[in-house]
Design a protein around this motif. Structure first.
Motif, PDB file in Angstrom:
ATOM      1  N   UNK A   1      34.739   6.831  -9.109  1.00 20.96           N
ATOM      2  CA  UNK A   1      33.372   6.384  -9.376  1.00 20.96           C
ATOM      3  C   UNK A   1      33.177   6.111 -10.865  1.00 20.96           C
ATOM      4  N   UNK A   2      33.752   6.993 -11.705  1.00 22.46           N
ATOM      5  CA  UNK A   2      33.639   6.799 -13.154  1.00 22.46           C
ATOM      6  C   UNK A   2      34.359   5.526 -13.589  1.00 22.46           C
ATOM      7  N   UNK A   3      35.553   5.276 -12.979  1.00 28.09           N
ATOM      8  CA  UNK A   3      36.308   4.076 -13.332  1.00 28.09           C
ATOM      9  C   UNK A   3      35.538   2.816 -12.939  1.00 28.09           C
ATOM     10  N   UNK A   4      34.933   2.846 -11.744  1.00 26.84           N
ATOM     11  CA  UNK A   4      34.143   1.686 -11.305  1.00 26.84           C
ATOM     12  C   UNK A   4      32.949   1.459 -12.220  1.00 26.84           C
ATOM     13  N   UNK A   5      32.305   2.550 -12.602  1.00 23.75           N
ATOM     14  CA  UNK A   5      31.152   2.425 -13.498  1.00 23.75           C
ATOM     15  C   UNK A   5      31.583   1.884 -14.863  1.00 23.75           C
ATOM     16  N   UNK A   6      32.743   2.366 -15.363  1.00 24.00           N
ATOM     17  CA  UNK A   6      33.235   1.889 -16.656  1.00 24.00           C
ATOM     18  C   UNK A   6      33.597   0.415 -16.593  1.00 24.00           C
ATOM     19  N   UNK A   7      34.237   0.007 -15.467  1.00 26.11           N
ATOM     20  CA  UNK A   7      34.602  -1.404 -15.317  1.00 26.11           C
ATOM     21  C   UNK A   7      33.351  -2.286 -15.274  1.00 26.11           C
ATOM     22  N   UNK A   8      32.354  -1.826 -14.492  1.00 22.56           N
ATOM     23  CA  UNK A   8      31.113  -2.605 -14.398  1.00 22.56           C
ATOM     24  C   UNK A   8      30.426  -2.702 -15.758  1.00 22.56           C
ATOM     25  N   UNK A   9      30.440  -1.586 -16.490  1.00 18.16           N
ATOM     26  CA  UNK A   9      29.827  -1.595 -17.821  1.00 18.16           C
ATOM     27  C   UNK A   9      30.591  -2.535 -18.750  1.00 18.16           C
ATOM     28  N   UNK A  10      31.938  -2.510 -18.649  1.00 17.37           N
ATOM     29  CA  UNK A  10      32.744  -3.412 -19.480  1.00 17.37           C
ATOM     30  C   UNK A  10      32.488  -4.865 -19.154  1.00 17.37           C
ATOM     31  N   UNK A  11      32.364  -5.175 -17.847  1.00 16.25           N
ATOM     32  CA  UNK A  11      32.077  -6.549 -17.437  1.00 16.25           C
ATOM     33  C   UNK A  11      30.713  -6.998 -17.954  1.00 16.25           C
ATOM     34  N   UNK A  12      29.739  -6.105 -17.844  1.00 16.78           N
ATOM     35  CA  UNK A  12      28.398  -6.439 -18.318  1.00 16.78           C
ATOM     36  C   UNK A  12      28.390  -6.663 -19.826  1.00 16.78           C
ATOM     37  N   UNK A  13      29.133  -5.796 -20.539  1.00 19.79           N
ATOM     38  CA  UNK A  13      29.203  -5.944 -22.000  1.00 19.79           C
ATOM     39  C   UNK A  13      29.909  -7.241 -22.385  1.00 19.79           C
ATOM     40  N   UNK A  14      30.996  -7.563 -21.666  1.00 23.49           N
ATOM     41  CA  UNK A  14      31.716  -8.806 -21.954  1.00 23.49           C
ATOM     42  C   UNK A  14      30.840 -10.017 -21.676  1.00 23.49           C
ATOM     43  N   UNK A  15      30.084  -9.952 -20.577  1.00 19.27           N
ATOM     44  CA  UNK A  15      29.188 -11.066 -20.236  1.00 19.27           C
ATOM     45  C   UNK A  15      28.114 -11.244 -21.307  1.00 19.27           C
ATOM     46  N   UNK A  16      27.553 -10.124 -21.751  1.00 22.03           N
ATOM     47  CA  UNK A  16      26.521 -10.213 -22.798  1.00 22.03           C
ATOM     48  C   UNK A  16      27.107 -10.770 -24.087  1.00 22.03           C
ATOM     49  N   UNK A  17      28.341 -10.363 -24.424  1.00 23.71           N
ATOM     50  CA  UNK A  17      28.986 -10.871 -25.635  1.00 23.71           C
ATOM     51  C   UNK A  17      29.265 -12.366 -25.522  1.00 23.71           C
ATOM     52  N   UNK A  18      29.648 -12.809 -24.310  1.00 19.09           N
ATOM     53  CA  UNK A  18      29.911 -14.233 -24.107  1.00 19.09           C
ATOM     54  C   UNK A  18      28.645 -15.056 -24.314  1.00 19.09           C
ATOM     55  N   UNK A  19      27.528 -14.539 -23.848  1.00 15.02           N
ATOM     56  CA  UNK A  19      26.253 -15.255 -24.047  1.00 15.02           C
ATOM     57  C   UNK A  19      25.920 -15.342 -25.535  1.00 15.02           C
TER      58      UNK A  19
END
Length: 333
Positions: A239-257
């Motif tokens: 669960x922690x790994x999934x949450x970390x991955x989702x957080x990383x994806x969200x952060x990467x998406x925000x950085x791309x914008x």
């Protein structure tokens, strides 16, 4: 010296009142928990105890006869003293994570409540209260949380305990006669010996084999508990790994914008500097001439064709600007 008189919980108050009333029969009819509680009251100077077994007797001291419940206090939104069921309700309302204020006196009170929190019906089955340290190097505030409590899943089977056992097994005699094997206070050695004999009768085999059976069952319980803890830890890690991955994806998406917005701003400035405007294209952004007419070389080519792409950093290459001016004369200033 008696301990400092403090708030008593409901069971302590009930026992103290029972002792004040002369220990009448019919109040505490099961087990010896009331005697254990009375012993705690004795350490506080509220009760005096004499005798053991059938001769056990308790009387209230002068302090016990005059004792009154001190007023309750509140501190930092948490009760300075609460009954265990109230603490469990607080913990449930806090989502299973109750942070304690940095107050040593208050922490001591909550430590006592945690020790008394196993019996209230509000406690979730298979979970118990525990105070843990938090923060880097355990320097953060103490926190009350729920942890696993395997005892809830064990069915207790009452075993009658006789007052005396007339004849001990040789193995029990060896235990009683060797102080290095006791691991209990001297006053509890005889009771430990009785339990050893009763274990043999309960398991249904001779004493050495009974101990081996008990050891195997304990090891099996420990193994089952270890598997349960490992499964829970694995689930929590996943669960922690999934949450970390989702957080990383969200952060990467925000950085791309953010990166795209900064690039567009650079492209707009670079294009405006040569008299053009930015046009977003599926295959890449383009800088197009602002001139409305045609080239000045007589070919009558529309200046709308005077366009070029950007470099990766959003700027325009000098060679590309020169090529536009040369191929579309008069379309760029």
């Amino acid at each position: 010296m008696a301990e400092k008189l403090d708030h008593l919980n409901n069971r302590q108050v009930k026992v103290l009142r029972w002792v004040r009333d002369g220990c009448p029969d019919g109040i505490f009819t099961k087990g010896y928990e009331h005697r254990i509680i009375a012993r705690a009251l004795e350490r506080r100077g509220l009760v005096a105890i004499t005798g053991t077994g059938p001769s056990w007797k308790a009387v209230a001291t002068a302090a016990g006869n005059t004792w009154k419940e001190p007023p309750r206090e509140e501190s930092n939104g948490l009760m300075a003293e609460a009954e265990p069921d109230t603490l469990i309700r607080q913990l449930l309302n806090a989502g299973g994570n109750l942070v304690l204020p940095k107050d040593s006196a208050l922490e001591k009170k909550y430590e006592q409540l945690v020790r008394l929190s196993l019996k209230p019906p509000l406690r979730p089955k298979g979970r118990k209260l525990e105070i843990v340290l938090t923060g880097p190097w355990n320097q953060g505030p103490k926190t009350i949380v729920f942890t696993e409590y395997f005892d809830d899943y064990v069915t207790a089977s009452p075993v009658p305990m006789p007052e005396r056992i007339s004849r001990y097994h040789p193995a029990v005699k060896a235990y009683v006669g060797n102080n290095e094997w006791h691991y209990v206070s001297s006053e509890h050695v005889s009771r430990a010996a009785q339990l050893d004999v009763l274990l043999s009768k309960y398991v249904g085999v001779d004493l050495p084999q009974a101990r081996a059976v008990a050891d195997q069952q304990i090891q099996q319980c420990d193994a089952n508990l270890s598997r349960q803890e490992a499964a829970q830890a694995s689930a929590e890690a996943s669960a922690s790994a999934r949450a970390s991955y989702a957080a990383g994806e969200a952060q990467a998406s925000a950085q791309a914008v953010q990166d795209k917005a900064a690039r567009l701003m650079t492209e707009q400035k670079a294009c405006a500097a040569i008299g053009g405007h930015l046009t977003e294209n599926l295959f890449g952004d383009l800088c197009v001439s602002n001139a409305q007419g045609s080239t000045t070389d007589g070919s009558h080519t529309s200046c709308g064709y005077a366009q070029t792409g950007f470099q990766p950093d959003g700027t325009l290459a000098s060679a590309d600007i020169a090529a536009i001016k040369d191929g579309y004369p008069g379309c760029l200033p």
